[in-house]
Design a protein around this motif. Structure first.
Motif, PDB file in Angstrom:
ATOM      1  N   ASP A  58      -1.807   0.634  -5.766  1.00 58.10           N
ATOM      2  CA  ASP A  58      -1.537   0.474  -4.365  1.00 58.10           C
ATOM      3  C   ASP A  58      -0.759  -0.764  -4.270  1.00 58.10           C
ATOM      4  N   GLU A  59       0.042  -1.557  -5.148  1.00 57.91           N
ATOM      5  CA  GLU A  59       0.418  -2.967  -5.212  1.00 57.91           C
ATOM      6  C   GLU A  59       1.354  -2.992  -4.033  1.00 57.91           C
ATOM      7  N   TRP A  60       2.370  -2.015  -4.070  1.00 56.63           N
ATOM      8  CA  TRP A  60       3.502  -1.969  -3.162  1.00 56.63           C
ATOM      9  C   TRP A  60       3.710  -0.795  -2.224  1.00 56.63           C
ATOM     10  N   THR A  61       2.526  -0.148  -1.975  1.00 56.69           N
ATOM     11  CA  THR A  61       2.469   0.999  -1.089  1.00 56.69           C
ATOM     12  C   THR A  61       2.143   0.483   0.274  1.00 56.69           C
ATOM     13  N   ASP A  62       2.236  -0.855   0.600  1.00 59.79           N
ATOM     14  CA  ASP A  62       2.076  -1.392   1.998  1.00 59.79           C
ATOM     15  C   ASP A  62       3.290  -2.008   2.455  1.00 59.79           C
ATOM     16  N   THR A  63       4.624  -1.408   1.882  1.00 60.09           N
ATOM     17  CA  THR A  63       5.813  -1.709   2.102  1.00 60.09           C
ATOM     18  C   THR A  63       6.642  -0.618   2.514  1.00 60.09           C
ATOM     19  N   GLU A  64       7.837  -0.793   3.240  1.00 55.07           N
ATOM     20  CA  GLU A  64       8.819   0.341   3.362  1.00 55.07           C
ATOM     21  C   GLU A  64       9.548   0.408   2.264  1.00 55.07           C
ATOM     22  N   ALA A  65       9.979   1.787   1.667  1.00 54.89           N
ATOM     23  CA  ALA A  65      10.650   1.975   0.707  1.00 54.89           C
ATOM     24  C   ALA A  65      12.162   2.350   1.046  1.00 54.89           C
ATOM     25  N   THR A  66      13.193   1.599   0.441  1.00 52.64           N
ATOM     26  CA  THR A  66      14.825   1.824   0.925  1.00 52.64           C
ATOM     27  C   THR A  66      15.457   2.086  -0.488  1.00 52.64           C
ATOM     28  N   LEU A  67      15.909   3.334  -0.219  1.00 47.97           N
ATOM     29  CA  LEU A  67      16.695   3.806  -1.584  1.00 47.97           C
ATOM     30  C   LEU A  67      18.008   3.611  -1.463  1.00 47.97           C
ATOM     31  N   ILE A  68      18.443   3.074  -2.715  1.00 48.18           N
ATOM     32  CA  ILE A  68      20.240   3.021  -2.927  1.00 48.18           C
ATOM     33  C   ILE A  68      20.554   4.182  -3.724  1.00 48.18           C
ATOM     34  N   GLY A  69      21.079   5.184  -3.165  1.00 47.63           N
ATOM     35  CA  GLY A  69      21.456   6.611  -3.449  1.00 47.63           C
ATOM     36  C   GLY A  69      19.957   7.354  -4.250  1.00 47.63           C
ATOM     37  N   GLU A  70      20.056   7.875  -5.449  1.00 48.91           N
ATOM     38  CA  GLU A  70      18.739   8.247  -6.215  1.00 48.91           C
ATOM     39  C   GLU A  70      18.516   7.520  -7.092  1.00 48.91           C
ATOM     40  N   ASP A  71      18.860   6.386  -7.429  1.00 44.06           N
ATOM     41  CA  ASP A  71      18.755   5.617  -8.807  1.00 44.06           C
ATOM     42  C   ASP A  71      17.975   4.330  -8.553  1.00 44.06           C
ATOM     43  N   VAL A  72      17.976   3.788  -7.310  1.00 48.13           N
ATOM     44  CA  VAL A  72      17.317   2.283  -7.017  1.00 48.13           C
ATOM     45  C   VAL A  72      16.725   2.745  -5.817  1.00 48.13           C
ATOM     46  N   SER A  73      15.252   2.011  -6.013  1.00 46.06           N
ATOM     47  CA  SER A  73      14.293   1.902  -4.599  1.00 46.06           C
ATOM     48  C   SER A  73      13.721   0.350  -4.883  1.00 46.06           C
ATOM     49  N   PHE A  74      13.829  -0.118  -3.612  1.00 45.45           N
ATOM     50  CA  PHE A  74      13.464  -1.476  -3.443  1.00 45.45           C
ATOM     51  C   PHE A  74      12.585  -1.475  -2.012  1.00 45.45           C
ATOM     52  N   ARG A  75      11.627  -2.651  -2.185  1.00 48.16           N
ATOM     53  CA  ARG A  75      10.740  -2.938  -1.086  1.00 48.16           C
ATOM     54  C   ARG A  75      10.428  -4.413  -0.927  1.00 48.16           C
ATOM     55  N   SER A  76      10.066  -4.745   0.238  1.00 49.72           N
ATOM     56  CA  SER A  76       9.659  -6.087   0.397  1.00 49.72           C
ATOM     57  C   SER A  76       8.244  -6.282   1.221  1.00 49.72           C
ATOM     58  N   THR A  77       7.655  -7.407   1.020  1.00 50.49           N
ATOM     59  CA  THR A  77       6.568  -7.685   2.004  1.00 50.49           C
ATOM     60  C   THR A  77       6.390  -9.181   1.881  1.00 50.49           C
ATOM     61  N   TRP A  78       5.477  -9.647   2.774  1.00 49.81           N
ATOM     62  CA  TRP A  78       5.511 -11.146   2.986  1.00 49.81           C
ATOM     63  C   TRP A  78       3.966 -11.477   3.178  1.00 49.81           C
TER      64      TRP A  78
END
Length: 261
Positions: free
Chosen positions: A54-74
């Motif tokens: 659950d480390e990164w499930t409190d963030t919004e997931a943004t996809l770059i195509g189907e190959d990259v996923s990134f998220r951010s929190t603060w």
């Protein structure tokens, strides 16, 4: 497969609506690219892996195509800390020329070239970080790394997003404690490159240039934790991504076998 992609697309549209309400309209940025950092419910450990499911499930997931996923929190203590995780889901090889480019326009001043409020971070081969600051229409540096400002780690590891080990970068900036100055909204560019798949080129959000701050997307933060409904959407999207990436990985392995077998 089309149904899976459609589900992921609908989830992304929901995320986009939330972002537009939270972030609002920005000046000097690429139209249509906005996202939000939610306040961390689980403080991430910057070690290049999902330390807990659950480390990164409190963030919004943004996809770059189907190959990259990134998220951010603060989160905040003495200073506000912003954290990102970037997963190159289809890059399963350790190449010296693999890289991430990560650019920030701290005050959204924009411009057709780097300005004093801009920062570019380049991580190569999962081992070397160099970062640059904007000068007068040029990047200057690399500058001396401030250990109190930047923390990062990259590994080839499995995650809830993809069970096949792949590149995972975790990156943290302590805002406004030294060189890196960031307001409530900032422009952002994220780009990745897999040296084993050069024909794909650089995969980026937005798909523009790391040299032109006017063409970067917008990221901002909210004091609120991620809404429960959006958390559900993130988990649904995680499942969709896992299936899509797994399908592509098997297909790529099959194509290589048919070519060389």
């Amino acid at each position: 497969m089309r149904k899976i992609i459609a589900t992921a697309f609908c989830t992304l549209m929901l995320c986009s609506l939330v972002v537009m309400v939270t972030v609002g309209t920005a000046i000097a940025a690429e139209p249509g690219y906005t996202r939000t950092s939610y306040m961390a419910a689980v403080s991430p450990t910057i070690d290049g892996i999902w330390t807990s499911p659950d480390e990164w499930t409190d963030t919004e997931a943004t996809l770059i195509g189907e190959d990259v996923s990134f998220r951010s929190t603060w989160e905040f203590g003495d200073f506000v800390v912003t954290e990102w995780i970037i997963e190159f889901l289809s890059d399963t090889t350790d190449d010296a020329d693999d890289f991430w480019k990560f650019c920030i326009d701290g005050d959204q001043s924009g411009g057709a070239s780097p300005q004093p409020s801009d920062y570019k971070f380049e991580i190569t081969g999962g081992t070397t970080l160099e970062w640059y600051t904007g000068g007068v229409n040029v990047w200057t540096g690399p500058v001396s790394l401030g250990e109190s400002e930047i923390e990062w780690a990259a590994t080839l590891s499995a995650s809830p997003t993809n069970s096949t080990p792949h590149w995972i970068l975790e990156f943290q900036i302590v805002k406004n404690s030294g060189t890196v100055q960031m307001a409530e909204l900032w422009n952002l560019y994220v780009g990745v490159y897999d040296a084993s798949n050069p024909e794909a080129g650089v995969l980026a959000w937005p798909p523009t240039s790391p040299e032109v701050p006017n063409q970067w997307g917008v990221e901002g933060y909210t004091m609120d934790p991620i809404p429960e409904g959006l958390t559900f959407g993130v988990m649904a999207l995680l499942s969709s991504i896992s299936v899509i990436v797994g399908y592509k990985y098997v297909k790529r392995k099959k194509q290589k076998f048919e070519k060389w077998g």
